[in-house]
Structure formats: structure tokens, C-alpha cells
Design an enzyme around this catalytic site. Structure first.
Site, PDB file in Angstrom:
ATOM      1  N   LYS A 151     -26.071 -42.844 -11.113  1.00  0.00           N
ATOM      2  CA  LYS A 151     -27.190 -43.437 -11.754  1.00  0.00           C
ATOM      3  C   LYS A 151     -26.878 -44.673 -12.480  1.00  0.00           C
ATOM      4  CE  LYS A 151     -29.544 -38.846 -11.568  1.00  0.00           C
ATOM      5  NZ  LYS A 151     -28.145 -37.954 -11.205  1.00  0.00           N
TER       6      LYS A 151
HETATM    7  O1  LIG Z   1     -34.345 -36.352 -10.112  1.00  0.00           O
HETATM    8  C1  LIG Z   1     -33.312 -35.806 -10.003  1.00  0.00           C
HETATM    9  C2  LIG Z   1     -32.133 -36.696  -9.872  1.00  0.00           C
HETATM   10  C3  LIG Z   1     -30.957 -36.024  -9.818  1.00  0.00           C
HETATM   11  N1  LIG Z   1     -30.470 -34.673  -9.981  1.00  0.00           N
HETATM   12  C4  LIG Z   1     -29.176 -34.125  -9.761  1.00  0.00           C
HETATM   13  O2  LIG Z   1     -29.275 -33.404  -8.736  1.00  0.00           O
HETATM   14  C5  LIG Z   1     -28.483 -32.154  -9.069  1.00  0.00           C
HETATM   15  C6  LIG Z   1     -29.327 -30.954  -8.886  1.00  0.00           C
HETATM   16  O3  LIG Z   1     -28.511 -29.983  -9.330  1.00  0.00           O
HETATM   17  P1  LIG Z   1     -28.968 -28.218  -9.230  1.00  0.00           P
HETATM   18  O4  LIG Z   1     -28.065 -27.384  -9.993  1.00  0.00           O
HETATM   19  O5  LIG Z   1     -29.346 -27.979  -7.785  1.00  0.00           O
HETATM   20  O6  LIG Z   1     -30.265 -28.031 -10.074  1.00  0.00           O
HETATM   21  C7  LIG Z   1     -27.848 -32.466 -10.458  1.00  0.00           C
HETATM   22  O7  LIG Z   1     -26.563 -33.013 -10.073  1.00  0.00           O
HETATM   23  C8  LIG Z   1     -28.887 -33.561 -10.992  1.00  0.00           C
HETATM   24  O8  LIG Z   1     -28.112 -34.533 -12.055  1.00  0.00           O
HETATM   25  C9  LIG Z   1     -31.679 -33.741 -10.356  1.00  0.00           C
HETATM   26  O9  LIG Z   1     -31.489 -32.754 -10.495  1.00  0.00           O
HETATM   27  N2  LIG Z   1     -32.972 -34.607 -10.353  1.00  0.00           N
END
Ligand SMILES: O=c1ccn([C@@H]2O[C@H](COP(=O)(O)O)[C@@H](O)[C@H]2O)c(=O)[nH]1
Length: 275
Positions: A93
């Protein structure tokens, strides 16, 4: 990796699963803690267990850079271990003025700099075109631009409307399509934003979407597939905690969860994927 290779992999594996390698040393099962590099040992086990079901891996950079040189080393070893035909995403990001953005791009894309050779990097659009363009200078590499994120704070800016009633996320998606083609630019659209998935697909019919928010955040894989799949599938759906922390033994637990998600994806490909 180009889009043809990515789509071919999705079709072959009947999966558009991205496994998020958000490896928190505190949550690593005890069997890995005696290893010299517990983070890498855990990631290796997760990759071994899920590589047949996943088309992408997404290490979230925060989980590695938090631990300085040791963390970067775990990330490097993880990247070296991921099979070369699987798409990789540096979820970093980033976003800054042009010359700084180019340094970020080199960090993740140019192996002669930091040693990384990611296929893509997530970028924040807030600073505008010159903060994104440096990432687009690299052949067969992708920018994944934050558009409508999965968190509740996405309302604060992304949903706000200007005088012409266009929400910020839509403005981002429309303008960004003038910066780069669908062969080099994806958008992040959260799975938790079911009500906007169809609209997002209307705004960007040809771009891949990286969709986080299924699994631990509760988004619906069926809704994502139904409302946002396009004629090249156009989806990478991420699950991090739901897969990697499914149990104490990745060889069994992460494998079971990844297989379950892949089987559901195969069903939705049959139902919603029209070439
Ligand atoms: O909008 C967003 C952008 C990035 N993320 C990232 O994706 C994963 C989600 O992890 P989970 O454990 O499946 O919830 C994480 O790395 C976030 O930083 C997001 O969730 N939403």
C-alpha cells in the site's frame, strides 16, 4: 506474469484463490517455534499445503518489515520458495511523489535492488497519477490500486461524493484507467462491499479485482463471483487468517481450508464464468 498466463492458471486450477501470508510470529503454531526462522518455516508449510489450490500469494509487507532485517530475510526466503508459476502480490500500500515512488517500485520489482521480484504491488491512489506512474514502468508487472477497501473506514473518504455525486472510489477507478491498461492495473475491491461489487464491475469491466474480505472478515464468495466475475474471470479473492491460522498443522488445516475455498470457486466458475 501477464494476464494470459494468470487466466490460464485460474482455468487449470479452477481457482482464483489468493492466500494471504500475514504471518504474525505470535500466532505461529508451537511446532515451528524451534526453527531458526519460524516465520519462513511456517510460510513454507502453508505454501506446501496450499500451492495446488491457490493461484496467488499475498505477503502483507507489514508483517515482515515490523521485524527489520530478520523480517525482510523471512520474506525473501518465502518469495524464493513460492513456485514461479504462481502470481505474487506485495501488499505494501505504497504511494508518494514520483522519485520516491520509483524507489518503492524498484524495491518490489527489480531483483537487482532489494532482491524481490514480485508480480504486483498494492498502491494507494491518494497522491495521484505521478505517484502511480513509476510502478507502471516495469514490464509484466502490475499496480493494484486501492479503490473500495473492505474496512469500515472506507466510508470516510472512498464513499464521499463530490458536486457531481460521483463517489471518490468511482472517480479513482475511472481516472486510473486512463493511466494504465487492464494488462497492468488491478483494483482492490473489498468482499464486504457486496452492494457495490456490481457497480465496480460496471466502472471497470476489464480489470482484474483483488478482493480481500472473505474468510475472517465475513464477505461472501458467492456474491463476489456472481457480481464481479468477467469474461476473463477477473478476480483474485484473498483469504489470509481464514486459511493460514485454520489450525495448528498447516499440512492438514490450511490444506483443508484452501481446498474448501477452491472447490467453492470451481462451482462458481461453472455457474458464472462466461468466456
Ligand atoms: O481493503 C482491503 C485491502 C487489503 N486488505 C488486506 O487483505 C488481508 C485480509 O486478511 P484476512 O485475514 O483474510 O482478513 C490483510 O492483509 C489486509 O491487510 C484488506 O483486508 N482489505
Amino acid at each position: 506474469m501477464n494476464s494470459t498466463e494468470l487466466v490460464k492458471q485460474i482455468e487449470n486450477k479452477r481457482s482464483f484463490l489468493c492466500v494471504g501470508l500475514d504471518t504474525d510470529p505470535k500466532l505461529i503454531p508451537s511446532m515451528f517455534k524451534k526453527e531458526v526462522d519460524p516465520v519462513f518455516a511456517f510460510n513454507k508449510a502453508v505454501i506446501d499445503a496450499t500451492a495446488d489450490f491457490a493461484v496467488a500469494y499475498k505477503p502483507n509487507i507489514a508483517f515482515y518489515e515490523a521485524f527489520g532485517p530478520k523480517g525482510w530475510e523471512s520474506l525473501q526466503k518465502t518469495m524464493d520458495y513460492i513456485p514461479k508459476d504462481i502470481f505474487t502480490i506485495a501488499d505494501a500500500k505504497r504511494g508518494d511523489i514520483g522519485n520516491t515512488a520509483f524507489m518503492y517500485a524498484q524495491t518490489f520489482f527489480d531483483p537487482s535492488c532489494a532482491g524481490f521480484n514480485f508480480d504486483s504491488v498494492t498502491v494507494a491512489p491518494y497522491m495521484g497519477h505521478d505517484s502511480v506512474e513509476p510502478f507502471l514502468r516495469f514490464e509484466d508487472k502490475w499496480v493494484i490500486l486501492l479503490a473500495l477497501t473492505s474496512n469500515s473506514g472506507s466510508h470516510d473518504f472512498q464513499m464521499t461524493k463530490s458536486e457531481d455525486y460521483i463517489p471518490m472510489y468511482e472517480r479513482v477507478m475511472r481516472l486510473a484507467q486512463t493511466w494504465g491498461s487492464p494488462e497492468e492495473m488491478m483494483f482492490v475491491i473489498g468482499a464486504t462491499r457486496t452492494d457495490f461489487l456490481q457497480k465496480a464491475r460496471e466502472i471497470a469491466p476489464d480489470n482484474f479485482f483483488l478482493v480481500p474480505g472473505v474468510g475472517a472478515q465475513g464477505g461472501s464468495l458467492e456474491d463476489v463471483s456472481k457480481y464481479a466475475m468477467n469474461s476473463r474471470v477477473g478476480l483474485l479473492v484473498n483469504s489470509s487468517r481464514g486459511i493460514i491460522y485454520a489450525g495448528d498443522n498447516p499440512a492438514v488445516d490450511a490444506k483443508r481450508e484452501a481446498k474448501k475455498v477452491q472447490e467453492e470457486m470451481a462451482m462458481y466458475l461453472d455457474e458464472y464464468y462466461i468466456k
